[in-house]
Design a protein around this motif. Sequence first.
Motif, PDB file in Angstrom:
ATOM      1  N   ASN A   1       0.821  -1.214   0.000  1.00 34.47           N
ATOM      2  CA  ASN A   1       0.000   0.000   0.000  1.00 34.47           C
ATOM      3  C   ASN A   1       0.856   1.266   0.000  1.00 34.47           C
ATOM      4  OD1 ASN A   1      -2.512  -1.210  -0.079  1.00 34.47           O
ATOM      5  ND2 ASN A   1      -2.487  -1.609   2.106  1.00 34.47           N
TER       6      ASN A   1
ATOM      7  N   ASN B   1       3.848   1.557  -1.299  1.00 29.34           N
ATOM      8  CA  ASN B   1       4.372   1.724  -2.660  1.00 29.34           C
ATOM      9  C   ASN B   1       3.294   2.246  -3.604  1.00 29.34           C
ATOM     10  OD1 ASN B   1       6.847   0.842  -1.839  1.00 29.34           O
ATOM     11  ND2 ASN B   1       6.472  -1.294  -2.415  1.00 29.34           N
ATOM     12  N   LEU B   2       2.091   1.707  -3.421  1.00 22.55           N
ATOM     13  CA  LEU B   2       0.971   2.128  -4.255  1.00 22.55           C
ATOM     14  C   LEU B   2       0.688   3.614  -4.054  1.00 22.55           C
ATOM     15  CD1 LEU B   2      -1.013   0.569  -6.104  1.00 22.55           C
ATOM     16  CD2 LEU B   2      -2.569   0.444  -4.159  1.00 22.55           C
ATOM     17  N   LEU B   3       0.697   4.031  -2.785  1.00 17.65           N
ATOM     18  CA  LEU B   3       0.420   5.439  -2.483  1.00 17.65           C
ATOM     19  C   LEU B   3       1.484   6.338  -3.097  1.00 17.65           C
ATOM     20  CD1 LEU B   3      -1.350   7.458  -0.815  1.00 17.65           C
ATOM     21  CD2 LEU B   3       0.359   7.252   0.972  1.00 17.65           C
TER      22      LEU B   3
ATOM     23  N   SER C   1       3.474   5.732  -5.528  1.00 10.26           N
ATOM     24  CA  SER C   1       3.487   5.752  -6.993  1.00 10.26           C
ATOM     25  C   SER C   1       2.360   6.632  -7.526  1.00 10.26           C
ATOM     26  CB  SER C   1       3.397   4.333  -7.548  1.00 10.26           C
ATOM     27  OG  SER C   1       2.147   3.794  -7.230  1.00 10.26           O
ATOM     28  N   ASN C   2       1.372   6.932  -6.670  1.00  7.71           N
ATOM     29  CA  ASN C   2       0.251   7.771  -7.113  1.00  7.71           C
ATOM     30  C   ASN C   2       0.326   9.224  -6.642  1.00  7.71           C
ATOM     31  OD1 ASN C   2      -1.681   6.116  -8.672  1.00  7.71           O
ATOM     32  ND2 ASN C   2      -1.458   4.809  -6.882  1.00  7.71           N
ATOM     33  N   ILE C   3       1.310   9.504  -5.802  1.00  3.63           N
ATOM     34  CA  ILE C   3       1.435  10.885  -5.316  1.00  3.63           C
ATOM     35  C   ILE C   3       2.015  11.759  -6.434  1.00  3.63           C
ATOM     36  CG2 ILE C   3       3.092  12.254  -3.960  1.00  3.63           C
ATOM     37  CD1 ILE C   3       2.297  10.774  -1.538  1.00  3.63           C
ATOM     38  N   ASN C   4       1.442  12.920  -6.560  1.00  3.84           N
ATOM     39  CA  ASN C   4       1.963  13.840  -7.553  1.00  3.84           C
ATOM     40  C   ASN C   4       3.305  14.402  -7.046  1.00  3.84           C
ATOM     41  OD1 ASN C   4       2.494  15.931  -9.289  1.00  3.84           O
ATOM     42  ND2 ASN C   4       0.323  16.458  -9.524  1.00  3.84           N
ATOM     43  N   LYS C   5       4.388  14.012  -7.741  1.00  2.00           N
ATOM     44  CA  LYS C   5       5.747  14.312  -7.268  1.00  2.00           C
ATOM     45  C   LYS C   5       6.007  15.807  -7.083  1.00  2.00           C
ATOM     46  CE  LYS C   5       7.637  10.010  -7.710  1.00  2.00           C
ATOM     47  NZ  LYS C   5       6.411   9.259  -7.939  1.00  2.00           N
TER      48      LYS C   5
END
Length: 195
Positions: free
Chosen positions: A121, A123-125, A127-131
């Motif tokens: 979770n 990693n999933l979060l 990978s979805n965060i706007n960098k």
Amino acid sequence: MSLMNCWESIRDKTENKEIDFEIFYLLLSEFQKINSYQKKRNVEKIIKKYCLVNELLWFDLFVNNQIFKIEYRYECNDVSCSEKISEAKCDLCGEKVNEHDEFEIFVRLTKNIEEYLKEYNRNLLFSNINKKYLPTLKDIKKNLSDVVFFIGAGVSIPLGFPNWVNLLKNWRKDWLKNRIKKNSKSILIMVMFLK
Ligand SMILES: [Zn+2]
């Protein structure tokens, strides 16, 4: 090991490799949200909601592959007891645990699986965060020591944070242990409502 490895090893044990990763993940996430021991029949109901194959097969696979751990609860002379092995002898009467009235099987996720889920979770979060917001978040964290982030419902437990009740319980534990000086009144008011 990771959640993906775990799924692969389970999938390879089923005849037609029926277990889809997405379903496996959603199912485990549902148990992770519950976050406590559940009666076996309720667990089977949840499995039934997700699976295409027989729920008993899933249940056994999950137990045999250390995804679920089991606790046997029973009553003996009006005392509530629990054991990890159904064939174990009761401390109170010497009979086998599974020969008692009120004998019931309880199930929950093992610690290992909970850890794999948290990592997946996280990693999933990320990978979805706007960098582009990361420097701002880091800046806030660096400059404001008392900042609290409020994130949408359903995020905290999958990432390994406590739910509200457990958060208050933890505070209560700390308060009892250390008699926290600062803000002790407000913490005390919250903890009074908990057992
Ligand atoms: Zn007994």
